[in-house]
Design an enzyme around this catalytic site. Structure first.
Site, PDB file in Angstrom:
ATOM      1  N   GLY A  47       0.791  -1.234   0.000  1.00 23.49           N
ATOM      2  CA  GLY A  47       0.000   0.000   0.000  1.00 23.49           C
ATOM      3  C   GLY A  47       0.817   1.275   0.000  1.00 23.49           C
ATOM      4  O   GLY A  47       0.300   2.344   0.304  1.00 23.49           O
TER       5      GLY A  47
ATOM      6  N   ASP B  47       7.005  -4.634 -11.033  1.00 22.24           N
ATOM      7  CA  ASP B  47       6.123  -4.138  -9.972  1.00 22.24           C
ATOM      8  C   ASP B  47       6.088  -5.216  -8.893  1.00 22.24           C
ATOM      9  O   ASP B  47       5.478  -6.267  -9.073  1.00 22.24           O
ATOM     10  CB  ASP B  47       4.725  -3.879 -10.538  1.00 22.24           C
ATOM     11  CG  ASP B  47       3.751  -3.390  -9.464  1.00 22.24           C
ATOM     12  OD1 ASP B  47       4.231  -2.921  -8.407  1.00 22.24           O
ATOM     13  OD2 ASP B  47       2.532  -3.497  -9.675  1.00 22.24           O
TER      14      ASP B  47
ATOM     15  N   GLY C 209       4.167  -5.931  -2.032  1.00 23.70           N
ATOM     16  CA  GLY C 209       4.745  -5.209  -0.883  1.00 23.70           C
ATOM     17  C   GLY C 209       5.038  -6.105   0.307  1.00 23.70           C
ATOM     18  O   GLY C 209       4.361  -7.104   0.529  1.00 23.70           O
TER      19      GLY C 209
ATOM     20  N   GLY D 114       2.331   2.554  -2.726  1.00 29.07           N
ATOM     21  CA  GLY D 114       2.253   3.253  -4.021  1.00 29.07           C
ATOM     22  C   GLY D 114       3.137   2.684  -5.110  1.00 29.07           C
ATOM     23  O   GLY D 114       3.445   3.383  -6.076  1.00 29.07           O
ATOM     24  N   LYS D 115       3.531   1.414  -4.990  1.00 32.22           N
ATOM     25  CA  LYS D 115       4.396   0.810  -6.024  1.00 32.22           C
ATOM     26  C   LYS D 115       3.647   0.640  -7.345  1.00 32.22           C
ATOM     27  O   LYS D 115       4.127   1.037  -8.396  1.00 32.22           O
ATOM     28  CB  LYS D 115       4.929  -0.559  -5.559  1.00 32.22           C
ATOM     29  CG  LYS D 115       5.843  -0.492  -4.369  1.00 32.22           C
ATOM     30  CD  LYS D 115       6.316  -1.864  -3.931  1.00 32.22           C
ATOM     31  CE  LYS D 115       5.187  -2.780  -3.556  1.00 32.22           C
ATOM     32  NZ  LYS D 115       4.357  -2.294  -2.444  1.00 32.22           N
ATOM     33  N   SER D 116       2.452   0.016  -7.264  1.00 31.66           N
ATOM     34  CA  SER D 116       1.674  -0.232  -8.500  1.00 31.66           C
ATOM     35  C   SER D 116       1.246   1.092  -9.130  1.00 31.66           C
ATOM     36  O   SER D 116       1.194   1.210 -10.352  1.00 31.66           O
ATOM     37  CB  SER D 116       0.442  -1.092  -8.203  1.00 31.66           C
ATOM     38  OG  SER D 116       0.852  -2.386  -7.814  1.00 31.66           O
ATOM     39  N   TYR D 117       0.952   2.095  -8.297  1.00 37.33           N
ATOM     40  CA  TYR D 117       0.579   3.413  -8.838  1.00 37.33           C
ATOM     41  C   TYR D 117       1.769   4.022  -9.584  1.00 37.33           C
ATOM     42  O   TYR D 117       1.615   4.564 -10.682  1.00 37.33           O
ATOM     43  CB  TYR D 117       0.137   4.345  -7.699  1.00 37.33           C
ATOM     44  CG  TYR D 117      -0.078   5.771  -8.155  1.00 37.33           C
ATOM     45  CD1 TYR D 117      -1.158   6.118  -8.960  1.00 37.33           C
ATOM     46  CD2 TYR D 117       0.828   6.785  -7.803  1.00 37.33           C
ATOM     47  CE1 TYR D 117      -1.351   7.419  -9.400  1.00 37.33           C
ATOM     48  CE2 TYR D 117       0.644   8.088  -8.239  1.00 37.33           C
ATOM     49  CZ  TYR D 117      -0.441   8.403  -9.038  1.00 37.33           C
ATOM     50  OH  TYR D 117      -0.611   9.683  -9.481  1.00 37.33           O
TER      51      TYR D 117
END
Length: 434
Positions: A105, A252, A255, A107-110
């Site tokens: 959560g 990606d 987490g 913000g890696k995928s974002y």
């Protein structure tokens, strides 16, 4: 030699953190990132391990915590700083890799994929690649061939995201090629002609990707995803054929997570365990490579042999070339600004700080025939220069008993033959593509 470049990005507070009335503990100034431990009282000088504020310096520090702030860093800015370097490396013939690392959560995928209308690094890099290709093709500078593949590592098993779900797609094997390094056997490669082809495949892969809701993230990635672009370019440069093959890994990661914070049980707990296992191995690989780099700097010290545990996890084995090998690598560490995530955030910042020390050895991936043609031409130029000088002494150094002129003619004939072979091969490829 090139060190891994590291960027840190902080995201805005999420709903969970606002509900917990969390305070912001991250401060960014130029390339420096500071983290404050609010549990320690202000103004007390303790030992250095318990400093209230710790400061780290990276290649880039991106503050994306407040869009109203003048220092807010957008997706466009991240692409301009990092994505354009990846494209430059690819067009020069180097391998490249970008991976996002951080807690669940954060913000890696974002950062890597983005949201609809706010694309991340992966779509922007693909779009930039095809816009450059169309520019070069318009001027007839070169010919290009682009293939993509998309895989996920779920519970330490490799799965092809661009194939329909079946038993075959779930258990792909990782092999190691003596020259090209680790690869996934039977992974599908898809030929793409433009960005819309890539977009279509990416969307199909993202639908197949394993996500689930946890206590910390409603759409938590439960697997590591690797989007790979194989990019070949060929051209005649000053009557000399040139062909390079670049591999771009865009990663990606899932987490790292704590079971008590995510409230994971059953399948989610098992997934979290496997995610953490591969991320611990990634951390061990980063530490071992950083130690090796430090040993290389301290030449006075007796060199100790450092074992790098690439094979302890599928993820690190597949990224072997990107970590300490033949690639230009960028790591993006994503962090939460909230004090409730202090432990995880500090751990991420420390890993990112270690990764700065990793030294890669990127080389231009040139076609072996093209390299041979270039070496033979250099030899022809040397022999011609010797003949002009009439320097017969050089003949004594020659390993063969052939006369210089005979050797010159042989080399010229070999160059003509190889150039013809290469041109025919590339023309055939282009006809197939059309």
């Amino acid at each position: 030699m090139a060190s891994v470049r590291v960027a840190v990005r902080v995201r805005p507070m999420n709903r969970r953190e606002k509900d917990l009335t969390a305070k912001c503990i991250i401060k960014m100034e130029a390339t420096k990132t500071s983290i404050t431990n609010l549990k320690l009282p202000e103004g007390i000088a303790g030992d250095t391990t318990r400093d209230r504020t710790k400061t780290f310096t990276y290649d880039y520090s991106y503050d994306s915590s407040d869009c109203k702030n003048s220092t807010f860093v957008s997706q466009e800015k991240v692409f301009k700083d990092l994505g354009t370097d990846v494209l430059k490396a690819a067009f020069e013939g180097y391998n490249a890799c970008v991976f996002a690392y951080g807690q669940t959560g954060s913000g890696k995928s974002y950062t890597m994929m983005g949201n609809p209308g706010d694309a991340g690094l992966i779509p922007r890099i693909c779009e930039g690649l095809f816009s450059r290709i169309s520019d070069a093709t318009r001027w007839d500078e070169a010919s290009f061939r682009t293939e993509v593949s998309y895989l996920e590592i779920y519970n330490e098993r490799v799965r092809d995201l661009l194939r329909r779900k079946s038993t075959q797609t779930y258990n792909l094997r990782v092999r190691e090629h003596p020259k090209d390094g680790p690869y996934v056997e039977d992974l599908s490669k898809h030929l793409v002609q433009n960005y819309s082809d890539v977009e279509e495949l990416m969307e199909a892969g993202n639908i197949n990707r394993t996500t689930a809701s946890t206590g910390m993230n409603d759409v938590s990635s439960r697997s590591h995803a690797i989007f790979t672009i194989n990019f070949t370019q060929a051209k005649f440069d000053a009557e000399m054929p040139s062909e390079t093959v670049s591999k771009i890994h865009l990663v990606d990661l899932a987490g790292s997570e704590r079971a008590d914070a995510t409230g994971a049980t059953g399948v989610r707990l098992k997934e979290g365990g496997n995610i953490n296992k591969s991320l611990v191995t990634l951390g061990n690989v980063i530490s071992a490579l950083a130690d090796m780099a430090q040993d290389g700097v301290n030449t006075n010290l007796k060199k100790k042999s450092v074992f790098v545990p690439y094979r302890d996890s599928v993820l690190t084995w597949l990224l072997k070339d990107s970590l300490g090998g033949n690639a230009k690598t960028i790591m993006i560490a994503t962090v939460s600004p909230a004090d409730v995530n202090y432990g995880e955030t500090l751990s991420t910042l420390r890993y990112a700080n270690r990764a700065k020390n990793i030294i890669n050895k990127p080389t231009i991936n040139e076609d072996c025939n093209v390299r041979l043609i270039r070496e033979l031409r250099a030899e022809i130029a040397r022999l011609k220069a010797l003949l002009i000088q009439g320097n017969q002494i050089a003949l004594l150094d020659s390993p063969t008993a052939l006369s210089m002129e005979e050797k010159l003619h042989q080399n010229e004939a070999r160059v003509r033959e190889l150039t013809k072979e290469w041109t025919n091969k590339w023309n055939e490829t282009q006809n197939i593509l059309k």
